[in-house]
Scaffold this active site. Structure first.
Site, mmCIF file in Angstrom:
data_model
loop_
_atom_site.group_PDB
_atom_site.id
_atom_site.type_symbol
_atom_site.label_atom_id
_atom_site.label_comp_id
_atom_site.label_asym_id
_atom_site.label_seq_id
_atom_site.Cartn_x
_atom_site.Cartn_y
_atom_site.Cartn_z
ATOM 1 N N HIS A 181 20.854 -10.668 -35.905
ATOM 2 C CA HIS A 181 19.973 -10.008 -34.922
ATOM 3 C C HIS A 181 20.690 -9.877 -33.574
ATOM 4 O O HIS A 181 20.576 -8.849 -32.898
ATOM 5 C CB HIS A 181 18.682 -10.814 -34.721
ATOM 6 C CG HIS A 181 17.819 -10.929 -35.945
ATOM 7 N ND1 HIS A 181 17.309 -12.126 -36.388
ATOM 8 C CD2 HIS A 181 17.377 -9.978 -36.818
ATOM 9 C CE1 HIS A 181 16.565 -11.922 -37.477
ATOM 10 N NE2 HIS A 181 16.605 -10.627 -37.766
ATOM 11 N N ARG A 211 21.928 -3.957 -43.336
ATOM 12 C CA ARG A 211 22.994 -4.790 -43.896
ATOM 13 C C ARG A 211 23.533 -4.247 -45.202
ATOM 14 O O ARG A 211 24.681 -4.475 -45.556
ATOM 15 C CB ARG A 211 22.464 -6.222 -44.167
ATOM 16 C CG ARG A 211 22.131 -7.005 -42.935
ATOM 17 C CD ARG A 211 21.304 -8.221 -43.264
ATOM 18 N NE ARG A 211 19.990 -7.818 -43.802
ATOM 19 C CZ ARG A 211 18.975 -8.637 -43.991
ATOM 20 N NH1 ARG A 211 19.110 -9.928 -43.720
ATOM 21 N NH2 ARG A 211 17.823 -8.200 -44.456
#
Ligand code: PNS
Length: 163
Positions: free
Chosen positions: A16, A90
């Site tokens: 993050h 991702r």
């Protein structure tokens, strides 16, 4: 230009932080919004606790602000006056989920979403496995900021630290 970075952040992890850094570089200003994901009922931290962790992680970081918003991401964006959302991606699994959310959010509000690819060194990190490993007393300090590692260690002492 300011953008909204919504997520569960349960708990925040290094992936993050990478996305926030990327977004600040590209857009100049980021509002990180802790939100509920109705798909995830097995959370660890309350919304307020997640906000607290985000404040500790990003409190002193220039051009980053954190909020908690118990509603829709598009309403969170409107409430802080931003017209775009950023999300980290991702892998292909993330892409499928994010694509549908981005298209739905655009259809109902006109708000665009920009995907940022995660740094390859972070792309294996997930809050889910951070929670799982921490709950069993494993060491997650390589995947989360120090404040999160400390909080998890308080709740779930490491295996080696138990008497
Ligand atoms: O970190 P996550 O769990 O991938 O984040 C997902 C999140 C919280 C951003 C998403 O579930 C969300 O936007 N929740 C708020 C409710 C909402 O806006 N739902 C409509 C989605 S099209």
């Amino acid at each position: 230009m300011a953008v909204l970075y919504p997520g569960s952040f349960d708990p925040p992890h290094n992936g993050h932080i990478d996305i926030v850094n990327q977004a600040v570089q590209i857009f100049g200003e980021v509002v990180v919004a802790a939100m509920y994901n109705p798909e995830k009922h097995t959370g660890m931290f309350t919304l307020d606790e997640r906000l607290g962790l985000l404040e500790e992680v990003f409190g002193k970081v220039k051009h980053v602000r954190v909020i908690a918003f118990p509603g829709l991401a598009i309403d969170a964006a409107a409430s802080v006056g931003v017209t775009a959302i950023v999300k980290g991606v991702r892998n292909a699994g993330d892409f499928d989920v994010e694509q549908q959310m981005a298209q739905t959010n655009f259809a109902v509000s006109g708000i665009r979403t920009v995907y940022l690819p995660s740094d390859p060194s972070m792309s294996f990190i997930s809050s889910r496995f951070v929670r799982e490993i921490a709950q069993y007393g494993g060491d997650v300090s390589s995947m989360v900021p120090v404040v999160v590692a400390n909080e998890l260690k308080l709740r779930f002492p490491h295996k080696g630290d138990r008497g």
